[in-house]
Design a protein around this motif. Structure first.
Motif, PDB file in Angstrom:
ATOM      1  N   ALA A 198      13.876 -10.616  -0.665  1.00 31.88           N
ATOM      2  CA  ALA A 198      12.477 -10.821  -0.303  1.00 31.88           C
ATOM      3  C   ALA A 198      11.608  -9.654  -0.763  1.00 31.88           C
ATOM      4  CB  ALA A 198      12.354 -11.013   1.206  1.00 31.88           C
ATOM      5  N   LEU A 199      12.107  -8.429  -0.623  1.00 33.35           N
ATOM      6  CA  LEU A 199      11.366  -7.258  -1.111  1.00 33.35           C
ATOM      7  C   LEU A 199      11.158  -7.351  -2.614  1.00 33.35           C
ATOM      8  CD1 LEU A 199      13.182  -4.433   0.908  1.00 33.35           C
ATOM      9  CD2 LEU A 199      10.866  -5.304   1.299  1.00 33.35           C
ATOM     10  N   ASN A 200      12.195  -7.785  -3.314  1.00 34.54           N
ATOM     11  CA  ASN A 200      12.094  -7.941  -4.758  1.00 34.54           C
ATOM     12  C   ASN A 200      11.100  -9.046  -5.120  1.00 34.54           C
ATOM     13  OD1 ASN A 200      13.667  -9.714  -7.207  1.00 34.54           O
ATOM     14  ND2 ASN A 200      13.097  -7.610  -7.652  1.00 34.54           N
ATOM     15  N   LYS A 201      11.133 -10.138  -4.368  1.00 33.38           N
ATOM     16  CA  LYS A 201      10.207 -11.243  -4.634  1.00 33.38           C
ATOM     17  C   LYS A 201       8.760 -10.810  -4.456  1.00 33.38           C
ATOM     18  CE  LYS A 201       9.401 -16.095  -3.457  1.00 33.38           C
ATOM     19  NZ  LYS A 201       9.826 -17.244  -2.593  1.00 33.38           N
ATOM     20  N   ASP A 202       8.550  -9.842  -3.566  1.00 36.32           N
ATOM     21  CA  ASP A 202       7.197  -9.313  -3.343  1.00 36.32           C
ATOM     22  C   ASP A 202       6.767  -8.331  -4.422  1.00 36.32           C
ATOM     23  OD1 ASP A 202       6.761 -10.812  -1.080  1.00 36.32           O
ATOM     24  OD2 ASP A 202       7.396  -9.240   0.310  1.00 36.32           O
ATOM     25  N   GLY A 203       7.654  -8.083  -5.404  1.00 34.20           N
ATOM     26  CA  GLY A 203       7.255  -7.273  -6.555  1.00 34.20           C
ATOM     27  C   GLY A 203       7.962  -5.946  -6.712  1.00 34.20           C
ATOM     28  N   LEU A 204       8.845  -5.585  -5.773  1.00 40.22           N
ATOM     29  CA  LEU A 204       9.530  -4.296  -5.856  1.00 40.22           C
ATOM     30  C   LEU A 204      10.727  -4.389  -6.796  1.00 40.22           C
ATOM     31  CD1 LEU A 204       9.785  -1.381  -4.766  1.00 40.22           C
ATOM     32  CD2 LEU A 204      11.227  -2.306  -2.935  1.00 40.22           C
TER      33      LEU A 204
END
Length: 260
Positions: A198-204
């Motif tokens: 989810a953190l990655n999906k948010d752009g991280l």
């Protein structure tokens, strides 16, 4: 083995070599991590993953090669300078400040990201802006409800999330996660992997160093595999794990037998 992309990545590892006495821990390792990617860095025990992590973060300096972050050569920079350029790390061994509450631990990290010295960071940890930021990061990792709790009273799964929240408080462009699933049961590991995704999906942009292959295969878009200090595989997870050389490294067999 996939060749190093010609496209510049957020992180570029080029020919990195590390030797300890007569032992070569990393041997001419090269790969790039693209902006917005969730990359799994895997390999059997002793593969060189920890050494590479230390080289990226600045704990050790490679004897050869270079490391670039967002186009800047960081090979010789100290750790704090790399953090200010956007590098964050969540360590395998969770060591919160147990004299502080959960939210104070994260607020301290947020204060460090905005100040020039540890002393100044300590002085701002109680400010409402820092606590507001800390609560946001705790919510991102799913433990906002224990913000006022003491780390000594929390289970390992929650402490792992606290470690990630502290890393997020540094507002990194690239987050290195060192075995965040280690010690967690199947359910907790899956939930933590979901949080990372989810953190990655948010752009991280995330590099996940992990031994839990089932979760790595589930959430990572690409893998880099190390063995005996060399890069032996790179690419789409299922294809990489089907490669005979990679299977041999994990199974301890000759490549031909592993492919059978």
């Amino acid at each position: 083995m996939t060749a190093l992309s010609n496209t510049a990545g957020l992180l570029e590892i080029s020919g990195v070599t590390v030797r300890f006495g007569g032992v070569t821990a990393l041997d001419d390792v090269s790969f790039a991590v693209n902006e917005g990617e969730l990359l799994g860095l895997i390999g059997p025990n002793g593969a060189g993953k920890t050494t590479l992590l230390r080289a990226i973060t600045g704990v050790i300096t490679p004897g050869g090669g270079s490391i670039r972050l967002a186009g800047r050569d960081i090979t010789g920079l100290p750790i704090h300078a790399r953090v200010r350029l956007g590098l964050g790390l969540s360590q395998q061994l969770v060591r919160p400040l147990r004299s502080m509450t959960v939210i104070e631990n994260v607020a301290l990290a947020a204060g460090h990201a905005r100040t020039l010295s540890p002393l100044a960071a300590l002085m701002v940890r109680e400010r409402s802006a820092e606590r507001e930021s800390a609560l946001k990061f705790l919510d991102m990792v799913g433990i906002a409800e224990v913000a006022d709790g003491q780390p000594a009273n929390l289970p390992l799964g929650t402490l792992k999330r606290l470690e990630v929240a502290r890393a997020l408080a540094l507002e990194p462009r690239l987050l290195l996660l060192d075995e965040p699933l280690a010690g967690l049961n199947h359910v907790e590991a899956a939930r933590m992997a979901d949080t990372i995704a989810a953190l990655n999906k948010d752009g991280l942009t995330v590099i996940l160093i992990e031994h839990n292959l089932s979760e790595v295969l589930r959430v990572c878009s690409r893998l880099v595999v190390l063995d005996n200090g060399r890069r032996i595989g790179e690419g789409e997870p299922r294809a990489v794990m089907a490669d005979a050389t990679v299977r041999a490294a994990y199974l301890g067999r000759e490549a031909g037998d592993a492919a059978a």
